[in-house]
Write an enzyme that holds these catalytic residues in place. Structure first.
Site, PDB file in Angstrom:
ATOM      1  N   TYR A  14       0.814  -1.218   0.000  1.00 36.85           N
ATOM      2  CA  TYR A  14       0.000   0.000   0.000  1.00 36.85           C
ATOM      3  C   TYR A  14       0.851   1.273   0.000  1.00 36.85           C
ATOM      4  O   TYR A  14       0.549   2.243   0.718  1.00 36.85           O
ATOM      5  CB  TYR A  14      -0.966   0.006   1.203  1.00 36.85           C
ATOM      6  N   TYR A 141     -13.994  -6.918   4.562  1.00 38.80           N
ATOM      7  CA  TYR A 141     -12.718  -7.095   3.869  1.00 38.80           C
ATOM      8  C   TYR A 141     -12.353  -8.570   3.934  1.00 38.80           C
ATOM      9  O   TYR A 141     -12.404  -9.188   5.004  1.00 38.80           O
ATOM     10  CB  TYR A 141     -11.618  -6.262   4.533  1.00 38.80           C
ATOM     11  N   ASP A 242     -15.176 -15.899   7.814  1.00 35.64           N
ATOM     12  CA  ASP A 242     -13.780 -15.523   7.610  1.00 35.64           C
ATOM     13  C   ASP A 242     -13.206 -15.118   8.965  1.00 35.64           C
ATOM     14  O   ASP A 242     -13.372 -13.994   9.417  1.00 35.64           O
ATOM     15  CB  ASP A 242     -13.713 -14.366   6.605  1.00 35.64           C
ATOM     16  N   LYS A 271      -3.372 -15.938   9.463  1.00 39.72           N
ATOM     17  CA  LYS A 271      -2.689 -14.968  10.304  1.00 39.72           C
ATOM     18  C   LYS A 271      -2.038 -15.588  11.539  1.00 39.72           C
ATOM     19  O   LYS A 271      -0.897 -16.005  11.510  1.00 39.72           O
ATOM     20  CB  LYS A 271      -3.627 -13.818  10.672  1.00 39.72           C
TER      21      LYS A 271
END
Length: 426
Positions: A14, A141, A242, A271
């Site tokens: 980003y 997201y 998710d 993660k």
């Protein structure tokens, strides 16, 4: 460290190659501390983007990595199996909702989402139905790969420029009732309408349970999630959760869906799976989903990552699960949540603060004005902490092993930033 080379040639997430942001050189990490090349130490308030739940350089995880690498670092998983994968999947199934009986190991969170969507599509194909759509929530997201982007909010996200290239799915209004607020049944109205009108073409609902992460750090009421499960059952639609960001204790429950006492048909994790040591994810499915997929025309699930079930990653992930089995994480996240509940409301009085919220080891300060990333990052480093905001969100998800003095220093640094004009000037 050659920072000039880094600035000229390495494209960080980003960031722009035209105006690259300052990067801070980390030489080592221990516990909750990141050590910069110049010797400065920073309290990590980000757990390396949610992942390093046990902190850095943990002796139990290090031992697992050292032991495994002497045996084999990788073998293909096609036609071959190994103890690290078997041991990890046993642990995962012991932690996960008991209706989930099959584990598909993947490379990253985004890939786990891709896998879950393919599973849902193949499930309905095997049943002889064409269901090309997914229902999801605004402000959500799910990752940066194309299918994952397609179920991420197309307007309020970093993915808006891909409109027209991505499949068009169905988005329902995200819940308005916060986790600690009195439940408002009308929150489910738009979701119910979308499902009622479109269920015949919806393969699955996919959403982040309880905490919407990068789409806005929103923490919503468990009764919304419970209502979603009931509506999916009523209309015969699969439910994908998710839990890549929320899984493994981050919200104060092993999985966030436990706050609503529900079970998904498909679950995505990643993660914290290896506590940040290396990339690994998993998609878990019920026997109904898995057996239906494999009973279809293809005769199998059509996916196979090269590094699926990497033994080194699996061994470390198993060691991380062993630490979670000791149940210290429950008291640790409870302590962090209590500290956030005491410290964050004081910041609500600041004129730049629109809202504060917290759950488990997650603390969020939402501002009225976007941060100046370069300035606020420099200030945080000066204050001895590492916090990486985005837009109007200054959020913290520290390692579970963080002590009260670490949390205090993180919140103090946020307060310092709020009082600095430079941190909010464009």
């Amino acid at each position: 460290m050659d920072l000039a080379f880094d600035r000229r040639h390495i494209w960080h997430p980003y960031t722009s190659t035209l105006t690259p942001l300052t990067c801070y050189p980390v030489s080592s990490a221990q516990g909750v501390m990141l050590q910069l090349e110049n010797g400065e130490q920073l309290i990590d308030g980000m757990s390396s983007w949610w992942s390093a739940i046990h902190g850095y350089n943990h002796p139990h995880l290090n031992a697992a990595a050292h032991s495994q690498i002497d045996k084999m670092s990788h073998v293909m998983f096609g036609g071959i199996t190994h103890d690290p994968a078997i041991n990890l999947c046993k642990k995962l199934l012991s932690f996960a909702p008991d209706n989930l009986q099959h584990v598909f190991l993947a490379d990253s969170g985004s890939v786990a989402v891709e896998v879950s969507l393919k599973m849902a599509l193949q499930y309905w194909h095997a049943k002889g139905e064409v269901r090309p759509k997914f229902l999801t929530l605004r402000d959500g997201y799910h990752g940066d790969t194309f299918a994952a982007m397609s179920v991420t909010d197309p307007d309020n996200s970093m993915h808006s420029l891909y409109k027209g290239f991505l499949p068009q799915h169905i988005f329902a209004a995200s819940p308005k009732t916060g986790f600690w607020q009195e439940w408002d049944e009308s929150d489910l109205d738009n979701f119910r309408t979308q499902l009622s009108e479109n269920h015949c073409e919806i393969a699955a609902v996919i959403l982040e349970p309880i905490v919407q992460g990068a789409g806005g750090m929103r923490i919503y009421h468990p009764k919304f999630l419970k209502g979603v499960r009931e509506l999916c059952d009523e209309f015969g639609v699969l439910l994908i959760l998710d839990e890549i960001a929320t899984g493994f204790g981050r919200t104060g429950k092993m999985f966030a869906c436990e706050h609503a006492d529900i079970k998904p048909d498909i679950l995505c994790v990643g993660k914290a799976l290896t506590s940040g040591y290396m990339t690994l994810s998993a998609t878990l499915a019920s026997s109904e989903v898995a057996d239906t997929v494999c009973g279809g025309e293809a005769g199998c699930f059509m996916h196979g990552p090269t590094f699926m079930a990497n033994p080194l990653a699996c061994a470390v992930a198993t060691a991380s699960m062993e630490l979670l089995e000791q149940n210290e994480w429950q008291q640790q996240t409870k302590q962090i949540e209590q500290l956030f509940s005491e410290l964050l409301p004081k910041l609500k009085q600041h004129e730049l603060v629109a809202d504060v919220r917290w759950l488990g080891a997650i603390g969020v300060v939402e501002t009225t004005t976007p941060v100046n990333m370069e300035a606020i990052q420099a200030l945080f480093v000066e204050q001895g902490v590492w916090i990486r905001p985005f837009g109007k969100l200054i959020y913290m998800m520290p390692p579970f092993i963080s002590e009260p003095q670490h949390i205090q220093k993180l919140v103090d640094a946020v307060e310092c930033a709020l009082n600095s004009e430079e941190c909010f000037s464009s």
